[in-house]
Design a protein around this motif. Structure first.
Motif, PDB file in Angstrom:
ATOM      1  N   PHE A 277       0.851  -1.195   0.000  1.00 55.14           N
ATOM      2  CA  PHE A 277       0.000   0.000   0.000  1.00 55.14           C
ATOM      3  C   PHE A 277       0.885   1.243   0.000  1.00 55.14           C
ATOM      4  O   PHE A 277       1.795   1.328  -0.817  1.00 55.14           O
ATOM      5  N   ASP A 278       0.692   2.199   0.941  1.00 57.05           N
ATOM      6  CA  ASP A 278       1.473   3.439   0.854  1.00 57.05           C
ATOM      7  C   ASP A 278       2.645   3.473   1.822  1.00 57.05           C
ATOM      8  O   ASP A 278       3.135   4.533   2.180  1.00 57.05           O
ATOM      9  N   ASP A 279       3.122   2.296   2.234  1.00 57.81           N
ATOM     10  CA  ASP A 279       4.229   2.257   3.202  1.00 57.81           C
ATOM     11  C   ASP A 279       5.472   2.973   2.680  1.00 57.81           C
ATOM     12  O   ASP A 279       6.172   3.633   3.436  1.00 57.81           O
ATOM     13  N   VAL A 280       5.787   2.799   1.410  1.00 53.39           N
ATOM     14  CA  VAL A 280       7.011   3.387   0.852  1.00 53.39           C
ATOM     15  C   VAL A 280       6.694   4.042  -0.495  1.00 53.39           C
ATOM     16  O   VAL A 280       6.053   3.431  -1.351  1.00 53.39           O
ATOM     17  N   GLN A 281       7.163   5.267  -0.667  1.00 51.08           N
ATOM     18  CA  GLN A 281       7.031   5.940  -1.968  1.00 51.08           C
ATOM     19  C   GLN A 281       8.313   5.638  -2.764  1.00 51.08           C
ATOM     20  O   GLN A 281       9.244   6.432  -2.813  1.00 51.08           O
ATOM     21  N   TYR A 282       8.313   4.454  -3.363  1.00 48.54           N
ATOM     22  CA  TYR A 282       9.542   3.983  -4.039  1.00 48.54           C
ATOM     23  C   TYR A 282      10.033   4.955  -5.105  1.00 48.54           C
ATOM     24  O   TYR A 282      11.211   5.299  -5.160  1.00 48.54           O
TER      25      TYR A 282
ATOM     26  N   VAL B  75       2.182   1.182  -8.430  1.00 46.74           N
ATOM     27  CA  VAL B  75       1.114   0.587  -7.613  1.00 46.74           C
ATOM     28  C   VAL B  75       1.282   1.067  -6.159  1.00 46.74           C
ATOM     29  O   VAL B  75       1.579   0.287  -5.253  1.00 46.74           O
ATOM     30  N   VAL B  76       1.125   2.348  -5.974  1.00 44.61           N
ATOM     31  CA  VAL B  76       1.291   2.953  -4.643  1.00 44.61           C
ATOM     32  C   VAL B  76       0.340   4.152  -4.552  1.00 44.61           C
ATOM     33  O   VAL B  76       0.387   5.022  -5.425  1.00 44.61           O
ATOM     34  N   PRO B  77      -0.540   4.188  -3.529  1.00 44.48           N
ATOM     35  CA  PRO B  77      -1.356   5.396  -3.371  1.00 44.48           C
ATOM     36  C   PRO B  77      -0.449   6.604  -3.107  1.00 44.48           C
ATOM     37  O   PRO B  77       0.531   6.496  -2.390  1.00 44.48           O
ATOM     38  N   ASN B  78      -0.800   7.706  -3.732  1.00 45.71           N
ATOM     39  CA  ASN B  78       0.019   8.913  -3.558  1.00 45.71           C
ATOM     40  C   ASN B  78      -0.867  10.120  -3.858  1.00 45.71           C
ATOM     41  O   ASN B  78      -1.228  10.363  -5.009  1.00 45.71           O
TER      42      ASN B  78
END
Ligand SMILES: C[S@@+](CC[C@H](N)C(=O)[O-])C[C@H]1O[C@@H](n2cnc3c(N)ncnc32)[C@H](O)[C@@H]1O
Length: 650
Positions: free
Chosen positions: A449-454, A483-486
């Motif tokens: 999910f949004d743990d890390v903004q790679y 594939v990351v909420p931002n």
């Protein structure tokens, strides 16, 4: 249990023994898996865990795929075992790092070239960081951020706390350095002194651990003004406050001399275009921008930047082959994380922390510039070279062939039968280069999910890789596919769910009918689990087995003061025809963490199956997920996973 006695892969693993190994290895990761020192990536899975799953699945000629390859744990462990691996990631820094790890470079030739390189840099090191007597060198320079009250124009020095560093790393150290946020002076004083006064302006200094400003708001030190303003805003300056000097083998922290101030003022050579680019306005990066660091080069004191550019041009002069030069360039890109205006100094355990420590860009009022050319110290080129040689030696024992690198843009042009050897692919896994039904095992972990903004964190390394010509300057990261909420780009939970569904569907296409997909996952946000269930169900995956496994170093969380999972849920999926009728729980773990992971896993299994089989409409709601999760948890409280009603997800 033997392979023939079990239908699920997860039952073949001795989980208790594995947990003990993972816990031990996570504390000293570089020793057990030297490859992880080659390039920074976040949320790497434990090598022992991934290796064990591969062993449990191993069959002759097996092809393994990882569509979210990141730091490359799966690919590296598969290559070690001679398995055919397909690894893909959206971020070119991740795939560059992975391809380099597996490049089969000769460690002896690398060590020899590396030594010549460091030798060629000695003169630069002396010129930039050496003392005139030639007997000492500065290994760390400390900078305090200086800002100005927007009302009365009084200066403020942004030492986060009065105590800025212990005087040494000795366990018995009784003295420390104290910064004055009114006049900027640094005072050396006993740690337990009461009523400490600044040696510069005579003002009294607060208790050593009492923050000088809170939530980024600075109160003007001019008592008649008292204005409150944003401490981290543009229009700031940096002033050298301390240096750490090495004489022989002894390092001491001291106040800078005139010569130190002069030495830090250098004329920059031409800065490559990628480093002159504006830092994009993302969720993480906007903190840097707001603090007046508009371009990537602004994260570096001029002398540190000059030393890195000089190290880069010295590689051109070595006359080494392409693979060795790439390894050395990767070392400079890796060292970029020690950005001297964004590296925090740990005052009680004196050492510098990289700019992206704790998965965030650091903003600090007291920054540590590491002399990257020094022979000693954390994050230096010399230290990185040692790690690189070690990793090359380690990878020499791998049975697999060197991988071929591709970009997913080659999708339509590629002859799929060419993919007969390990492949590392850059691009969104919504499109993979693999032929239909060609993979035996997919072993992967999607972004939690949004743990890390790679992509945002990786951008720092990308501009360096582009500046050193390791990655073409025209390559960009397709952020819309991450594939990351931002929130900064309007990517919400629904976007996460739909992208994850697309990757899962594409992954299913590549999997043999009797193949398996094993995922690792954890998250404290119920919406993450809901999205995972939807994605699996839509792709037609059925969950056959679950296991709880040790995954993180718990002390990391404790340090960050967060309540977070230190275990992963391992989820084994198959297609309808080969899935087990009953869900198997191969390892339950213990305690509330494990209980919640299993309850979430059971809810995912149930809902994805109902969706895959068409028993449930595609639009089932998040609320339904919450009901099942609570039901599976029984009377226990949910202390890790937060459900919270979200009306926005559909
Ligand atoms: C949890 S990490 C994988 C970590 C990896 N297993 C390891 O051990 O290092 C998830 C990865 O998914 C990647 N990613 C996000 N969106 C992607 C997409 N559309 N296609 C491919 N990779 C993607 C991120 O860049 C990140 O590296």
């Amino acid at each position: 249990m033997s392979k023939t006695e079990t239908t699920t892969l997860l039952e073949r693993i001795a989980w208790d023994a594995l947990d003990v190994r993972v816990a031990r290895e996570q504390r000293n990761r570089e020793i057990h898996s030297p490859a992880i020192s080659l390039f920074r990536w976040w949320a790497r899975r434990p090598h022992a865990l991934i290796g064990e799953i591969l062993e449990a699945a191993a069959e002759d000629g097996m092809r393994v795929s990882d569509p979210f390859s990141g730091g490359g744990t799966v690919a590296i462990e598969a290559a070690e075992r001679g398995m055919d691996i397909y690894a893909q990631d959206l971020h070119p820094w991740a795939t560059l790092g992975l391809a380099t790890t597996l490049d089969g470079v000769d460690p002896v030739a690398l060590a020899e070239a590396g030594e010549r390189w460091l030798e060629a840099l000695q003169e630069d090191q002396r010129a930039l960081y050496g003392a005139e007597d030639g007997e000492s060198e500065v290994i760390t320079s400390f900078w305090v951020r200086v800002c100005t009250c927007s009302k009365c124009e009084q200066k403020a020095y942004l030492y986060p706390y009065p105590l800025i560093s212990l005087a040494s790393r000795s366990k018995h150290e009784t003295h420390g350095f104290f910064g004055c946020n009114t006049c900027g002076s640094v005072t050396c004083s006993g740690l337990d002194v009461k009523n400490r006064r600044c040696s510069g302006c005579g003002r009294s200094l607060r208790h050593r651990d009492r923050p000088n400003f809170k939530n980024g708001i600075q109160t003007c030190a001019n008592r008649r003004c008292g204005h409150q303003f944003a401490a981290f805003s543009p229009g700031h300056d940096w002033q050298m406050a301390l240096v750490q000097r090495l004489r022989g083998t002894k390092a001491t922290i001291e106040r800078p001399k005139e010569a130190d101030l002069d030495a830090a003022q250098v004329d920059l050579p031409e800065v490559p275009e990628p480093l002159r680019r504006d830092i994009p306005a993302g969720l993480e990066t906007r903190r840097l921008r707001r603090a007046g660091m508009g371009r990537w080069q602004d994260l570096y004191p001029p002398r540190q930047l000059a030393s890195m550019l000089r190290a880069s041009s010295a590689i051109d002069e070595l006359g080494v082959d392409r693979a060795i030069a790439a390894r050395l360039r990767l070392i400079i890109c890796g060292a970029a994380e020690m950005a001297g205006y964004a590296s925090r100094w740990d005052r009680y355990y004196p050492k510098a922390f990289e700019a992206t420590a704790n998965h965030r860009f650091n903003l600090t009022g007291f920054a540590a510039e590491t002399n990257l050319l020094a022979n000693r110290g954390r994050g230096t080129l010399a230290r990185r070279l040692t790690h690189s040689v070690k990793a090359a030696r380690w990878a020499q024992g791998f049975e697999s062939k060197q991988p071929q690198s591709y970009s997913s843009g080659q999708y339509s042009r590629l002859n799929r039968s060419a993919l007969q050897r390990p492949s590392v692919v850059h691009g969104s896994s919504t499109r993979q280069l693999l032929p239909d039904e060609s993979v035996d095992l997919v072993l992967t972990d999607p972004p939690y999910f949004d743990d890390v903004q790679y992509a945002e964190l990786g951008a720092l390394f990308l501009v360096w890789a582009q500046s050193s010509q390791l990655i073409s300057r025209s390559v960009h990261v397709d952020l819309r596919s991450e594939v990351v909420p931002n929130a900064s780009r309007g990517a919400d939970t629904d976007r996460y769910r739909s992208l994850l569904s697309m990757v899962m569907k594409e992954t299913k296409r590549t999997l043999k009918p009797d193949g398996r997909m094993v995922l690792t996952f954890h998250n404290t946000d119920g919406r993450a689990w809901w999205a995972l269930a939807r994605a699996l169900g839509r792709a037609g995956f059925y969950v056959s087995a679950l296991a709880v496994a040790h995954a993180e170093n718990e002390t990391d969380h404790a340090k960050r003061g967060r309540r977070a999972f230190s275990r992963d849920l391992i989820i084994e999926c198959r297609s309808k025809a080969t899935a087990t009728a009953e869900l198997v729980v191969a390892s339950e773990g213990a305690g509330s963490e494990s209980r919640e992971l299993l309850a979430a896993g059971r809810a995912v299994a149930e809902l994805s199956a109902a969706l895959a089989s068409g028993r449930l409409k595609r639009t089932w709601t998040y609320k339904r997920f919450g009901r099942i999760y609570r039901d599976r948890l029984g009377s226990a409280q949910s202390t890790y996973i937060r459900l919270g009603a979200d009306t926005k997800v559909s």
